[in-house]
Every structure is written in structure tokens, then in C-alpha cells.
Motif scaffolding. Structure first.
Motif, PDB file in Angstrom:
ATOM      1  N   ASP A 198     -53.803 -18.047  35.280  1.00 50.68           N
ATOM      2  CA  ASP A 198     -53.702 -16.585  35.355  1.00 50.68           C
ATOM      3  C   ASP A 198     -53.610 -15.984  33.959  1.00 50.68           C
ATOM      4  N   LEU A 199     -52.781 -16.587  33.105  1.00 46.99           N
ATOM      5  CA  LEU A 199     -52.622 -16.060  31.747  1.00 46.99           C
ATOM      6  C   LEU A 199     -53.904 -16.216  30.938  1.00 46.99           C
ATOM      7  N   LEU A 200     -54.540 -17.394  31.036  1.00 45.41           N
ATOM      8  CA  LEU A 200     -55.781 -17.606  30.288  1.00 45.41           C
ATOM      9  C   LEU A 200     -56.843 -16.594  30.699  1.00 45.41           C
ATOM     10  N   GLU A 201     -56.961 -16.366  32.004  1.00 42.66           N
ATOM     11  CA  GLU A 201     -57.966 -15.420  32.497  1.00 42.66           C
ATOM     12  C   GLU A 201     -57.645 -14.005  32.049  1.00 42.66           C
ATOM     13  N   ALA A 202     -56.382 -13.608  32.146  1.00 40.07           N
ATOM     14  CA  ALA A 202     -55.994 -12.245  31.785  1.00 40.07           C
ATOM     15  C   ALA A 202     -56.218 -11.973  30.300  1.00 40.07           C
ATOM     16  N   ARG A 203     -56.024 -12.966  29.449  1.00 44.86           N
ATOM     17  CA  ARG A 203     -56.129 -12.770  28.009  1.00 44.86           C
ATOM     18  C   ARG A 203     -57.495 -13.166  27.450  1.00 44.86           C
ATOM     19  N   GLY A 204     -58.397 -13.630  28.316  1.00 42.90           N
ATOM     20  CA  GLY A 204     -59.730 -13.986  27.848  1.00 42.90           C
ATOM     21  C   GLY A 204     -59.748 -15.237  26.996  1.00 42.90           C
ATOM     22  N   ILE A 205     -58.835 -16.170  27.266  1.00 44.41           N
ATOM     23  CA  ILE A 205     -58.767 -17.441  26.541  1.00 44.41           C
ATOM     24  C   ILE A 205     -59.608 -18.469  27.290  1.00 44.41           C
ATOM     25  N   VAL A 206     -60.439 -19.210  26.586  1.00 47.38           N
ATOM     26  CA  VAL A 206     -61.344 -20.181  27.198  1.00 47.38           C
ATOM     27  C   VAL A 206     -60.612 -21.499  27.406  1.00 47.38           C
ATOM     28  N   PRO A 207     -60.561 -22.014  28.635  1.00 48.36           N
ATOM     29  CA  PRO A 207     -59.893 -23.307  28.862  1.00 48.36           C
ATOM     30  C   PRO A 207     -60.772 -24.485  28.440  1.00 48.36           C
ATOM     31  N   TRP A 208     -60.128 -25.447  27.789  1.00 47.57           N
ATOM     32  CA  TRP A 208     -60.779 -26.688  27.357  1.00 47.57           C
ATOM     33  C   TRP A 208     -59.890 -27.820  27.857  1.00 47.57           C
ATOM     34  N   ILE A 209     -60.369 -28.583  28.823  1.00 47.42           N
ATOM     35  CA  ILE A 209     -59.556 -29.642  29.409  1.00 47.42           C
ATOM     36  C   ILE A 209     -60.131 -31.007  29.049  1.00 47.42           C
ATOM     37  N   ASP A 210     -59.228 -31.895  28.680  1.00 46.81           N
ATOM     38  CA  ASP A 210     -59.586 -33.256  28.274  1.00 46.81           C
ATOM     39  C   ASP A 210     -59.085 -34.217  29.349  1.00 46.81           C
ATOM     40  N   LEU A 211     -59.995 -34.979  29.943  1.00 49.22           N
ATOM     41  CA  LEU A 211     -59.683 -35.877  31.052  1.00 49.22           C
ATOM     42  C   LEU A 211     -59.815 -37.321  30.581  1.00 49.22           C
ATOM     43  N   ALA A 212     -58.679 -37.999  30.436  1.00 49.02           N
ATOM     44  CA  ALA A 212     -58.704 -39.364  29.910  1.00 49.02           C
ATOM     45  C   ALA A 212     -58.127 -40.391  30.870  1.00 49.02           C
ATOM     46  N   TYR A 213     -57.437 -39.960  31.919  1.00 47.71           N
ATOM     47  CA  TYR A 213     -56.698 -40.905  32.766  1.00 47.71           C
ATOM     48  C   TYR A 213     -56.937 -40.650  34.247  1.00 47.71           C
ATOM     49  N   LEU A 214     -58.155 -40.270  34.589  1.00 44.30           N
ATOM     50  CA  LEU A 214     -58.483 -39.981  35.986  1.00 44.30           C
ATOM     51  C   LEU A 214     -58.226 -41.219  36.843  1.00 44.30           C
ATOM     52  N   GLY A 215     -57.466 -41.033  37.911  1.00 44.00           N
ATOM     53  CA  GLY A 215     -57.140 -42.135  38.800  1.00 44.00           C
ATOM     54  C   GLY A 215     -55.778 -42.733  38.553  1.00 44.00           C
ATOM     55  N   PHE A 216     -55.127 -42.384  37.460  1.00 42.53           N
ATOM     56  CA  PHE A 216     -53.799 -42.916  37.152  1.00 42.53           C
ATOM     57  C   PHE A 216     -52.677 -41.964  37.567  1.00 42.53           C
ATOM     58  N   GLY A 217     -53.032 -40.779  38.085  1.00 43.50           N
ATOM     59  CA  GLY A 217     -52.026 -39.834  38.521  1.00 43.50           C
ATOM     60  C   GLY A 217     -51.712 -39.986  39.993  1.00 43.50           C
TER      61      GLY A 217
END
Length: 402
Positions: A198-217
Motif C-alpha cells: 500500500d505504501l509503495l503504491e501510494a508513494r510511487g515507489i517501484v518494488p524490486w523483489i529478490d527470490l533466492a530461497y523458493l521452496g524453503f519457506g
């Protein structure tokens, strides 16, 4: 000439490995390693990977170069698997590139941001993955930090993170990790993640997500949920992926970069990514990514891989639970109970710098500077050793008093 070369900083993980190798004691424990290990201290090759490699060797007809952005089929199957979207269709909003692991995906994106006419600031969680700052610095990208985790209280400082992000400008970028946060092991709750978006969208901040451990959560599909939410909600976003841990193919360098753009920008962004790849890695290695593609395209191999991935996840989660239970049994305390609430291979021990040094000096337990430990490295016989050692070094400060 070379006498003028600057004294570059050494990666703290490499320093930890060196210190462990130099330790002459027989009774010593190396918790600095950054890879999955089984109960015997080995990093096995998955059966699904072995079978896919056999098919690859048998059926591969050429080793000529791929496109600068790699194998389109690999990017397509991976994009569908992780993001639930066709990321390579003609006219779509995604630019996809096969990369040499996640580090190259991160570096390509860092270069692209740094080369913009008005470079945005990349906002980082603190603490966070130790290679982000070197990558951004090498690219000449601008970055700043927001607090994420208190290592002594062993909890996320979520409100402080949101307050810090309020200083970001429209068009800035927030680089976050997906599940199994490295080095803390502490992930945001679904409610916290929703509030962040919500905050990122409201402030126009671009999300950058790094996925390194898929399947370990939780499991592979559930661990993709954060990236899917971002992809569905934002017109512009960045997703970096490494499959080293998920497939156990560390040295084979399978990764990817996905950049979601507005349709009008896609061609220019694709050219920019291609040019940056050409000037750096040039072409990604293909053995590991081809193995991944073969597994994901074959239902039987995919099912086998998911079972093996679940075995790895269960071992790590079980070791966390064993630490909590053993401490309760031995001392009736819950000082390390936070480990049972966290996920993935890594966590931070709640130690001061002095206590951390004493952990190694007195007990032969080596950790990454800052107290990061790899829970997956522990064997059954190591758990009580670690608990006693942590209690011992923390007792010094308690005895000393204020």
C-alpha cells in the motif's frame, strides 16, 4: 602499476571461512557456509537434477551461443511458474533474461538504474543480503537504508521500515527479499506485506523483489505469492531469481531477471538489458537453466524435484524446532525460541560483537560477522553445543551487570 590498487573489502563470509580453516582445534563448528547441507554435512545433487542432466547430455545437439537474454523457453516456463504470467509473449509488458545466477540479474538491474538520466535511489532493508551493497556500489547506483530488524530483540522493526520509506521519492526503488530473509530468517507477515505494498503504491515507489530461497519457506508455490502479488498490482516492478538453493545447482548458475514495464517502454528496456549483458557477462551459462527447464516441463521430474525440495525444507525447519525444544528441555528457557518462528537457512544470533568473538574463541563456533548462522549446517549432535555456547557467552554480560 599495481601498487596503486586499492585495498578492496573482503566478503565477511569468505573471512569466516578463512578463519575456520585456520582454526587448529578439532572441536570446531562452521556455521558460516551459505549453502544447504544435509545431516552429514554434504550438499547433495538432487535425483531430479541427475535425471534431467542425463536427458540434456543425450539430447543436446549444439553448444552455440544463445541470445543475450538467454533461452526464451526457459524464461517462459520460469515466468509462468513463479509469476503466474506469460512473461515472454510478444507485445507483453515483461522483459525477461536468463542470467548467471541471481547476482548477475541484480547487477544488470543495478547497472540499468545507475545509467538512467536521473538515477533513482535504491532503498535497502537493514540488515540485508551482504552482496547488495557491493553490487550497487560497483554499478555506481544510488542507495540508502531503512531499518528492518533488531538483532538483539530478534524481531522485525516494521513501523520503522515504513517510516524510513516515507523519505523515498516517486520513482525510487525498494529492494526487498522474498521468503527466508537473509541474514535474519525473519519474514513479514501477510498483513505487513500488504501494508508495505500500500505504501509503495501510494508513494510511487517501484518494488524490486529478490527470490533466492523458493521452496524453503512453506512450499515452492506458496513462496511465489509475494512476487505474484507485486506482478499483479504494479505496472512497473523488478523480479530477480536464483535457483541455486531450490535446485541444489549452486555452481551451475541458473537465474533470471524479469522487468515489468509499460508496453510502450518494453522494446527500449529490452535493448538496454541486452546491451548491459553484452558489456558484462555477455552470455549466460546454459547447463543449469536447461536442467531447470527440463524439470519444470516434465510432470514426473517436477513432482520428484518438489518432493526433494520439501525434504530439504523439512530438515531446516526441523532443526529450528529441535533447537527450541532442546533449550527448553536442558534449561527451561526460550532465549532462542525466535528461531522456531523464522524460516530458511539463516538467522542472526542475538549477540554483541564481543559475545560473537567469544563464541569462536571459547567454543570453536564460527559465524558470519554480525552473528549470522546457517541452521542447515547443524547436525543433531551440534544443537546442545550451540545452545550451551550461546548461553555461556551471553552470561558474561549478565554477570558483569550494568
Amino acid at each position: 602499476m599495481f601498487e596503486t590498487v586499492a585495498d578492496y573489502p573482503v566478503d565477511p563470509i569468505m573471512i569466516g571461512a578463512d578463519h575456520f580453516a585456520q582454526d587448529q582445534r578439532q572441536d570446531k563448528l562452521n556455521l558460516t557456509v551459505g549453502i544447504y547441507q544435509d545431516a552429514q554435512g554434504q550438499t547433495p545433487v538432487l535425483r531430479a537434477v541427475k535425471q534431467a542432466e542425463a536427458r540434456l547430455v543425450e539430447g543436446q545437439s549444439s553448444k552455440s551461443y544463445l541470445a543475450l537474454t538467454g533461452d526464451a523457453a526457459y524464461c517462459a516456463v520460469l515466468g509462468q511458474e513463479i509469476l503466474g504470467q506469460d512473461t515472454v509473449r510478444d507485445g507483453g509488458g515483461w522483459v525477461a533474461a536468463q542470467t548467471s545466477g541471481g547476482a548477475v540479474a541484480l547487477r544488470v538491474m543495478a547497472d540499468l538504474l545507475a545509467q538512467m538520466p536521473a538515477p533513482p535511489t535504491v532503498w535497502l532493508q537493514q540488515p540485508t543480503y551482504g552482496n547488495y551493497v557491493p553490487i550497487l556500489t560497483a554499478a555506481g547506483a544510488r542507495f540508502a537504508h531503512v531499518p528492518y530488524y533488531d538483532p538483539i530483540r530478534s524481531e522485525i522493526t516494521f513501523d520503522a521500515m515504513l517510516d524510513g520509506l516515507r523519505a523515498a521519492q516517486r520513482g525510487d526503488v525498494f529492494l526487498m527479499q522474498g521468503v527466508c530473509h537473509n541474514p535474519t530468517g525473519a519474514d513479514m507477515t501477510p498483513a505487513q506485506f500488504a501494508a508495505l505494498l500500500d505504501l509503495l503504491e501510494a508513494r510511487g515507489i517501484v518494488p524490486w523483489i529478490d527470490l533466492a530461497y523458493l521452496g524453503f519457506g512453506v512450499d515452492f508455490a506458496e513462496d511465489c505469492a509475494m512476487a505474484r502479488q507485486i506482478a499483479a498490482r504494479f505496472a512497473e516492478c523488478i523480479v530477480c531469481v536464483t535457483l541455486s538453493k531450490s535446485f541444489g545447482i549452486y555452481r551451475d548458475r541458473a537465474g533470471a531477471l524479469f522487468v515489468k514495464t509499460r508496453a510502450a517502454d518494453r522494446a527500449r528496456v529490452h535493448r538496454a538489458v541486452s546491451a548491459i549483458v553484452r558489456a558484462g557477462a555477455s552470455h549466460a551459462p546454459d547447463h543449469g537453466p536447461s536442467v531447470v527447464r527440463i524439470i519444470l516441463q516434465d510432470p514426473a521430474l517436477k513432482a520428484l524435484w518438489l518432493r526433494e525440495l520439501e525434504e530439504m525444507r523439512r530438515r531446516v525447519a526441523g532443526m529450528r524446532a529441535r533447537i527450541v525444544a532442546t533449550e527448553q528441555e536442558m534449561f527451561g528457557t526460550q532465549d532462542l525460541a525466535f528461531l522456531g518462528r523464522q524460516a530458511g537457512m539463516f538467522s542472526l544470533l542475538p549477540l554483541s560483537a564481543h559475545q560473537e568473538a567469544e563464541l569462536t574463541r571459547r567454543h570453536g563456533i564460527h559465524v558470519v560477522k554480525g552473528g549470522r548462522v546457517n541452521v542447515a549446517r547443524l547436525g543433531e549432535s551440534d544443537v546442545a553445543w550451540l545452545i550451551r555456547a550461546v548461553r555461556d557467552v551471553r552470561a558474561d554480560d549478565v554477570a558483569a551487570g550494568p
